[in-house]
Design an enzyme around this catalytic site. Structure first.
Site, PDB file in Angstrom:
ATOM      1  CD  GLU A  62      -3.269   0.997   1.692  1.00  0.00           C
ATOM      2  OE1 GLU A  62      -4.015   1.986   1.721  1.00  0.00           O
ATOM      3  OE2 GLU A  62      -3.598  -0.116   2.104  1.00  0.00           O
ATOM      4  CG  HIS A  88       0.564 -13.231   2.264  1.00  0.00           C
ATOM      5  ND1 HIS A  88       1.239 -12.026   2.210  1.00  0.00           N
ATOM      6  CD2 HIS A  88      -0.652 -12.955   2.788  1.00  0.00           C
ATOM      7  CE1 HIS A  88       0.461 -11.073   2.699  1.00  0.00           C
ATOM      8  NE2 HIS A  88      -0.687 -11.617   3.060  1.00  0.00           N
ATOM      9  NE  ARG A  90       9.431 -19.206  -2.456  1.00  0.00           N
ATOM     10  CZ  ARG A  90       9.273 -19.343  -3.782  1.00  0.00           C
ATOM     11  NH1 ARG A  90       9.234 -18.275  -4.547  1.00  0.00           N
ATOM     12  NH2 ARG A  90       9.177 -20.526  -4.337  1.00  0.00           N
ATOM     13  CG  HIS A 105      -7.280   2.308 -14.571  1.00  0.00           C
ATOM     14  ND1 HIS A 105      -7.725   2.735 -15.801  1.00  0.00           N
ATOM     15  CD2 HIS A 105      -7.963   3.045 -13.656  1.00  0.00           C
ATOM     16  CE1 HIS A 105      -8.634   3.682 -15.634  1.00  0.00           C
ATOM     17  NE2 HIS A 105      -8.792   3.890 -14.338  1.00  0.00           N
TER      18      HIS A 105
END
Length: 138
Positions: A62, A88, A90, A105
């Site tokens: 984020e 997630h 590994r 986009h």
């Protein structure tokens, strides 16, 4: 797509007194195609079993997408996270991970970013998609 000549040191300084700095996230590269940052796998980013915490990976994702979007905005606008998902793939146990955000986009009101997080051996740790809302600053 991303502007040229971005000062990575300025981005790192701006982020130092936030969760970004607390987690040790460091921006390392900005090209017209992507924004990249690394994050240590240490006592601040692991879960109790010694593995990189999934939430830390999501925070890195984020952070990358939000900062990348903010680099594209006009004065008076800001980018805020609207939705994020992460797979997630590994575990990471030591060293650092590197996240790379690339645009999917870029519209007037929303941006969508793909963020891939790999370990220092270039093995994929997490893949994330972030949707950003573009809003007017109040």
């Amino acid at each position: 797509m991303l502007p040229e000549g971005i000062d990575i040191n300025a981005i790192n300084q701006m982020s130092a007194q936030s969760m970004v700095g607390h987690l040790g996230i460091e921006f390392i590269e900005c090209t017209t195609d992507h924004l990249t940052a690394k994050m240590p796998v240490n006592e601040k980013t692991i879960q109790p079993f010694g593995l990189l915490h999934g939430g830390a990976s999501v925070a890195l994702a984020e952070t990358l997408g939000s900062v990348a979007s903010n680099l594209l905005l006009e004065k008076g606008q800001m980018a805020v996270g609207l939705e994020i998902n992460a797979n997630h793939l590994r575990p990471a146990r030591e060293g650092f991970v590197i996240g790379k955000a690339t645009p999917i986009h870029v519209g007037r009101k929303t941006h969508v970013w793909s963020i891939e997080i790999s370990d220092q051996n270039d093995k994929m740790i997490c893949v994330s998609r972030l949707t950003i809302a573009i809003i007017d600053k109040k």
